[in-house]
Design a protein around this motif. Sequence first.
Motif, PDB file in Angstrom:
ATOM      1  N   ASP A   1       0.879  -1.178   0.000  1.00  0.00           N
ATOM      2  CA  ASP A   1       0.000   0.000   0.000  1.00  0.00           C
ATOM      3  C   ASP A   1       0.915   1.226   0.000  1.00  0.00           C
ATOM      4  OD1 ASP A   1      -1.864   1.958   0.303  1.00  0.00           O
ATOM      5  OD2 ASP A   1      -2.585   1.308   2.273  1.00  0.00           O
ATOM      6  N   PRO A   2       1.419   1.624  -1.177  1.00  0.00           N
ATOM      7  CA  PRO A   2       2.377   2.733  -1.234  1.00  0.00           C
ATOM      8  C   PRO A   2       1.760   4.048  -0.773  1.00  0.00           C
ATOM      9  CG  PRO A   2       2.286   1.507  -3.313  1.00  0.00           C
ATOM     10  CD  PRO A   2       1.121   1.080  -2.505  1.00  0.00           C
ATOM     11  N   ALA A   3       2.573   4.886  -0.147  1.00  0.00           N
ATOM     12  CA  ALA A   3       2.122   6.222   0.229  1.00  0.00           C
ATOM     13  C   ALA A   3       1.877   7.039  -1.025  1.00  0.00           C
ATOM     14  CB  ALA A   3       3.171   6.893   1.109  1.00  0.00           C
ATOM     15  N   ARG A   4       0.804   7.808  -1.004  1.00  0.00           N
ATOM     16  CA  ARG A   4       0.426   8.571  -2.194  1.00  0.00           C
ATOM     17  C   ARG A   4       0.476  10.068  -1.939  1.00  0.00           C
ATOM     18  NH1 ARG A   4      -2.131   3.894  -2.013  1.00  0.00           N
ATOM     19  NH2 ARG A   4      -3.819   4.572  -0.632  1.00  0.00           N
ATOM     20  N   ARG A   5       1.333  10.465  -1.025  1.00  0.00           N
ATOM     21  CA  ARG A   5       1.577  11.880  -0.761  1.00  0.00           C
ATOM     22  C   ARG A   5       3.069  12.155  -0.844  1.00  0.00           C
ATOM     23  NH1 ARG A   5      -2.513  14.993   1.148  1.00  0.00           N
ATOM     24  NH2 ARG A   5      -4.433  13.934   1.761  1.00  0.00           N
ATOM     25  N   SER A   6       3.395  13.298  -1.384  1.00  0.00           N
ATOM     26  CA  SER A   6       4.789  13.721  -1.484  1.00  0.00           C
ATOM     27  C   SER A   6       4.867  15.179  -1.070  1.00  0.00           C
ATOM     28  CB  SER A   6       5.306  13.551  -2.921  1.00  0.00           C
ATOM     29  OG  SER A   6       6.640  13.974  -3.035  1.00  0.00           O
ATOM     30  N   GLY A   7       5.668  15.467  -0.032  1.00  0.00           N
ATOM     31  CA  GLY A   7       5.767  16.836   0.461  1.00  0.00           C
ATOM     32  C   GLY A   7       4.454  17.364   0.980  1.00  0.00           C
ATOM     33  N   GLY A   8       3.602  16.468   1.526  1.00  0.00           N
ATOM     34  CA  GLY A   8       2.317  16.879   2.068  1.00  0.00           C
ATOM     35  C   GLY A   8       1.214  16.979   1.038  1.00  0.00           C
ATOM     36  N   ARG A   9       1.532  16.767  -0.235  1.00  0.00           N
ATOM     37  CA  ARG A   9       0.531  16.862  -1.301  1.00  0.00           C
ATOM     38  C   ARG A   9       0.265  15.497  -1.916  1.00  0.00           C
ATOM     39  NH1 ARG A   9       1.959  22.327  -4.855  1.00  0.00           N
ATOM     40  NH2 ARG A   9       1.771  23.839  -3.120  1.00  0.00           N
ATOM     41  N   ARG A  10      -0.990  15.275  -2.285  1.00  0.00           N
ATOM     42  CA  ARG A  10      -1.363  14.018  -2.904  1.00  0.00           C
ATOM     43  C   ARG A  10      -0.752  13.927  -4.304  1.00  0.00           C
ATOM     44  NH1 ARG A  10      -5.150  10.634  -1.310  1.00  0.00           N
ATOM     45  NH2 ARG A  10      -6.080  12.212   0.051  1.00  0.00           N
ATOM     46  N   THR A  11      -0.204  12.759  -4.637  1.00  0.00           N
ATOM     47  CA  THR A  11       0.372  12.559  -5.957  1.00  0.00           C
ATOM     48  C   THR A  11      -0.485  11.591  -6.753  1.00  0.00           C
ATOM     49  OG1 THR A  11       2.333  11.825  -7.174  1.00  0.00           O
ATOM     50  CG2 THR A  11       1.891  10.715  -5.102  1.00  0.00           C
ATOM     51  N   PHE A  12      -0.631  11.844  -8.036  1.00  0.00           N
ATOM     52  CA  PHE A  12      -1.474  11.009  -8.883  1.00  0.00           C
ATOM     53  C   PHE A  12      -0.666  10.139  -9.839  1.00  0.00           C
ATOM     54  CE2 PHE A  12      -3.977  14.689  -7.598  1.00  0.00           C
ATOM     55  CZ  PHE A  12      -5.120  14.084  -7.110  1.00  0.00           C
ATOM     56  N   ASP A  13       0.618  10.391  -9.943  1.00  0.00           N
ATOM     57  CA  ASP A  13       1.479   9.587 -10.796  1.00  0.00           C
ATOM     58  C   ASP A  13       2.002   8.409  -9.985  1.00  0.00           C
ATOM     59  OD1 ASP A  13       3.479   8.478 -12.383  1.00  0.00           O
ATOM     60  OD2 ASP A  13       4.144  10.415 -13.150  1.00  0.00           O
ATOM     61  N   PRO A  14       1.677   7.163 -10.353  1.00  0.00           N
ATOM     62  CA  PRO A  14       2.120   6.008  -9.556  1.00  0.00           C
ATOM     63  C   PRO A  14       3.629   5.870  -9.478  1.00  0.00           C
ATOM     64  CG  PRO A  14       1.213   5.292 -11.662  1.00  0.00           C
ATOM     65  CD  PRO A  14       0.893   6.755 -11.534  1.00  0.00           C
ATOM     66  N   ARG A  15       4.345   6.529 -10.369  1.00  0.00           N
ATOM     67  CA  ARG A  15       5.815   6.502 -10.285  1.00  0.00           C
ATOM     68  C   ARG A  15       6.306   7.388  -9.152  1.00  0.00           C
ATOM     69  NH1 ARG A  15       6.713   8.104 -16.456  1.00  0.00           N
ATOM     70  NH2 ARG A  15       5.125   9.576 -15.692  1.00  0.00           N
ATOM     71  N   ASP A  16       5.415   8.239  -8.605  1.00  0.00           N
ATOM     72  CA  ASP A  16       5.769   9.093  -7.483  1.00  0.00           C
ATOM     73  C   ASP A  16       5.283   8.537  -6.155  1.00  0.00           C
ATOM     74  OD1 ASP A  16       7.016  10.920  -9.142  1.00  0.00           O
ATOM     75  OD2 ASP A  16       5.184  12.078  -9.471  1.00  0.00           O
TER      76      ASP A  16
END
Length: 415
Positions: free
Chosen positions: A188-203
């Motif tokens: 279950d990968p984290a889907r936030r980066s720098g406090g923001r939700r990311t939509f690119d699965p590579r992120d």
Amino acid sequence: MAPRRAEGLVLQRDGHRGQAVLKGGGLSFTLDDVAYLAGGEGRAALAEVDALALTDASRISDIASTRARFGDRAAVLVETTLLRRKATVKLADARRWLFTREALEQATAAAVAAHRADRLTGRAVHDVTCSVGTELAALAGRADRIVGSDVDEVRVAMARHNLDGSAVLLCRADALSPVTRDTTVVADPARRSGGRRTFDPRDYTPALDDLLDVYAGRDLVVKCAPGIDFDQVRRLGFDGEIEVTSLGGGVREACLWSPGLATPGVTRRATILDRAEQITDAEADDCPVAAPGRWIVDPDGAVVRAGLVRHYGARHGLWQLDPAIAYLSGDELPTGVRGFEVIAEYGLAERTLRQELSARDVGALEILVRGVSVDPDELRTRLRLRGSERLSLVITRIGAGSASRTVVYLCRASR
């Protein structure tokens, strides 16, 4: 150190004792915090804090009394109490769990986790991003052997407390450095980066392409955001089944099942947990297009997101109003499905709509829109509703190109 504020709380870091530290995602708990909260002293303190209202009106005084009673432990006690209360919508026994705010936000609802665990019954399973243990709790009693690991030692410690009494092996490990063999891997990968939700699965963290590469050839399950781009997933090399799951009327997730775990011939599945219904792209999709019958049906979001509207229509004897629009219609409603009984049909002329709604004494109006740029809230305001009746508008586009037109159906909802 001066107090700092977050979401109405006054919380303070104690640099000498390694106490909880404020971060953008809430308090950053330490191993010392977990040991305290899991011990007898911490459990007793949590019971006292849980007796406080901690509402907007009382929060400042409640926190002040907690600080006076428990000193530097006040921050983790208040944070844990609030997180437990918030978690009750996801977990039935949330009042005994430990969380971080970020871990709770990403935690799977119990019913969704149980559904996934059912598909893994009898297998040896390794959750490589176990966090505080919500997926592991669902697997207990279903899977044959269970391993949980996470790179965050604090979350592993919380999981150990949360799963006390369960036959689960826990360890600290990086998800991209396998520590088990011959297990079905759940991530279950984290889907936030720098406090923001990311939509690119590579992120994602870990990135989806890295997970697919590291566990190539192994049975793999990956929980993803419901809005994930299916075509991009395929381009990353995934060739299994994508399952979209809904609960409580909302789409909760898209889950990737590697070929060894997928049903043969199925590449897309919609699971509607509220009705215990599943539909796949292996079923017939002979769904005609025709004018509306007695009822209009707005299919469950999992069906729409999975691209299975035609398959759903074919199963239930419904038809589409337009081949490119997700609304379905029929003369009978599928069992347990909410529908909209057609009363009248109009064009999108607000003056006419206003007159018709006034004549019908409409004061409450549900507005559904597909394929047309209409803001339901703004339209509702402009219609100046004053009556006592409750009806619905279904607004959609019929036809394509120069032949397209906007149609408004005045309806009465079945419930």
